[in-house]
Design an enzyme around this catalytic site. Structure first.
Site, PDB file in Angstrom:
ATOM      1  N   GLY A  10      -3.807  -7.227  -0.477  1.00  0.00           N
ATOM      2  CA  GLY A  10      -3.113  -8.174   0.383  1.00  0.00           C
ATOM      3  C   GLY A  10      -3.914  -8.517   1.623  1.00  0.00           C
ATOM      4  N   ARG A  73      -4.640  -8.960  -8.201  1.00  0.00           N
ATOM      5  CA  ARG A  73      -4.402  -8.800  -9.637  1.00  0.00           C
ATOM      6  C   ARG A  73      -5.701  -8.919 -10.423  1.00  0.00           C
ATOM      7  NH1 ARG A  73       0.775 -12.885 -10.484  1.00  0.00           N
ATOM      8  NH2 ARG A  73       1.732 -12.521  -8.439  1.00  0.00           N
ATOM      9  N   ASP A 109      -5.154   1.063  -1.069  1.00  0.00           N
ATOM     10  CA  ASP A 109      -5.281   2.119  -2.070  1.00  0.00           C
ATOM     11  C   ASP A 109      -5.812   1.594  -3.406  1.00  0.00           C
ATOM     12  OD1 ASP A 109      -2.976   0.667  -2.427  1.00  0.00           O
ATOM     13  OD2 ASP A 109      -1.676   2.381  -2.782  1.00  0.00           O
ATOM     14  N   THR A 131      -4.701  -1.489   5.261  1.00  0.00           N
ATOM     15  CA  THR A 131      -3.339  -1.534   4.745  1.00  0.00           C
ATOM     16  C   THR A 131      -2.375  -1.546   5.911  1.00  0.00           C
ATOM     17  OG1 THR A 131      -1.602  -0.264   3.631  1.00  0.00           O
ATOM     18  CG2 THR A 131      -3.504   0.976   4.378  1.00  0.00           C
ATOM     19  N   ASP A 133       0.596  -0.840   5.635  1.00  0.00           N
ATOM     20  CA  ASP A 133       1.486   0.304   5.425  1.00  0.00           C
ATOM     21  C   ASP A 133       0.943   1.579   6.055  1.00  0.00           C
ATOM     22  OD1 ASP A 133       3.240  -1.278   4.030  1.00  0.00           O
ATOM     23  OD2 ASP A 133       2.688  -0.535   2.051  1.00  0.00           O
ATOM     24  N   ASP A 135      -0.987   3.843   4.873  1.00  0.00           N
ATOM     25  CA  ASP A 135      -0.685   4.953   3.967  1.00  0.00           C
ATOM     26  C   ASP A 135      -1.885   5.463   3.179  1.00  0.00           C
ATOM     27  OD1 ASP A 135      -1.034   2.754   2.346  1.00  0.00           O
ATOM     28  OD2 ASP A 135       0.763   3.073   1.138  1.00  0.00           O
ATOM     29  N   ARG A 177       6.503   0.140   0.997  1.00  0.00           N
ATOM     30  CA  ARG A 177       7.024   0.457  -0.339  1.00  0.00           C
ATOM     31  C   ARG A 177       7.342   1.939  -0.484  1.00  0.00           C
ATOM     32  NH1 ARG A 177       2.342  -1.689  -4.021  1.00  0.00           N
ATOM     33  NH2 ARG A 177       1.205  -0.693  -2.324  1.00  0.00           N
TER      34      ARG A 177
END
Length: 354
Positions: A10, A73, A109, A131, A133, A135, A177
């Site tokens: 992203g 993707r 990740d 990221t 996130d 994470d 998430r």
């Protein structure tokens, strides 16, 4: 020396600052030739790239997104554009055809997992953690995270005025998430009364009782929850499945589910509203902190390239730029533990954590 740079996964604020820092540091440090690979690993498969020079990148430090484009993707080892087959040979052919000596992969990740697989195939690769996130394992802070937290904090501040004016329970759904760092820091910065994280399931009855107390004490309640939050014994709230993605689950809608749960507990006399922040958390210009962190990471990555220390990812530990093995990062997540300092601080402030 010819170095390729790509941004995978992203988008987020700070990617362009890394591209700028890596390019400038390599040009200044060793006169390297730098090539930008477009749309992440997809560029390796579709032979899409363009040269980067000092003039191209100098004005990028404050620009959001990524000038190279990205894609989430296009795993060369399981490429859905070719029926899910292993197309890594095409990627290796691209690197050989363009005489690229090393690859700098900027991403989260999924990107680090792919980078580690290329490293095992003998590709000289360096990872840069990205990221919102926050994470990634072995890394205390990723660029883009601070910018996302700033968006959440501002949104909570704006919604609090409406909550207070109307005597409502307001729910704000953030990204996150499996790790709740955005909701935790954003909720603390924005003065949320309750913060709900994926790592620590909530009890709807307990939360409803807490909201009743807050309504009685201050006339409103403000809840910040991550998209991966869920009630005890419940599943994640899945919006859709995308089989062509490395992570096929697209979460979203837990705030609406929580709204219905609270309405059932609080009764018709209490108004409950929800707001889904979505991709606004990933957009816009990076904060000053993220610009500096992205620059530090970019310079550190360039240094590893020039020292030929490959198979590594730059990371922030104790406010120092270090490097860790890609094998130590791939497939691992950094989650919020119950005893984290910020969790303890939230409890001390009377914040409900579920």
């Amino acid at each position: 020396m010819h170095i390729g740079i790509l941004t995978g996964g992203g988008d987020c604020p700070g990617l362009n600052a890394v591209i700028r820092a890596v390019t400038l540091a390599l040009i200044e440090g060793c006169g390297a030739r730098v090539t930008g690979i477009e749309r992440g690993f997809l560029g390796l498969l579709e032979d899409k790239c363009r040269p980067l020079d000092a003039q191209t990148v100098r004005g990028l430090v404050a620009e959001g997104g990524t000038v190279l484009g990205t894609h989430n993707r296009a795993d060369p080892f399981h490429y859905f554009g070719a029926g899910g087959s292993d197309c890594s040979g095409r990627a290796l052919d691209f690197l050989g055809r363009h005489s690229i000596d090393a690859l700098v992969a900027i991403g989260g990740d999924g990107t680090m997992t792919i980078a580690e697989r290329f490293a095992r195939l003998g590709v000289p690769v360096i990872g840069v953690p990205k990221t919102i996130d926050n994470d990634l394992a072995c890394n205390e802070r990723s660029f883009g995270f601070d910018s996302a937290v700033a968006v959440v904090s501002e949104a909570l501040g704006r919604l609090e005025t409406t909550a207070r004016s109307h005597g409502r329970v307001m729910i704000v759904e953030t990204m996150g998430r499996y790790a709740g760092w955005i909701a935790l820091e954003g909720g603390l910065a924005g003065g949320a009364d309750a913060i709900l994280l994926p790592e620590h399931p909530y009890q709807p009855e307990t939360l409803a009782a807490f909201c009743r107390r807050r309504l009685a004490e201050q006339g409103y309640a403000l809840i910040c929850l991550a998209e991966g939050a869920h009630a005890i014994g419940a599943e994640l709230t899945v919006q859709q499945h995308i089989e062509a993605s490395p992570d096929p689950l697209r979460l979203g809608g837990v705030s609406q589910l929580l709204l219905r749960q609270l309405e059932g507990q609080l009764g018709a006399e209490v108004e409950v509203r929800h707001t889904l922040l979505g991709h606004v958390q990933r957009g816009g210009s990076p904060t000053a902190f993220d610009r500096v962190l992205a620059t530090r990471f970019g310079v550190a990555a360039a240094s590893l390239v020039m020292r030929k220390q490959f198979g590594r990812m730059v990371a922030l530990q104790g406010d120092r730029c270090v490097d860790v093995g890609l094998a130590d990062v791939a497939g691992r997540n950094r989650l919020v533990p119950q005893d984290h300092e910020l969790m303890l601080a939230a409890r001390d402030l009377g914040v409900c954590l579920g």
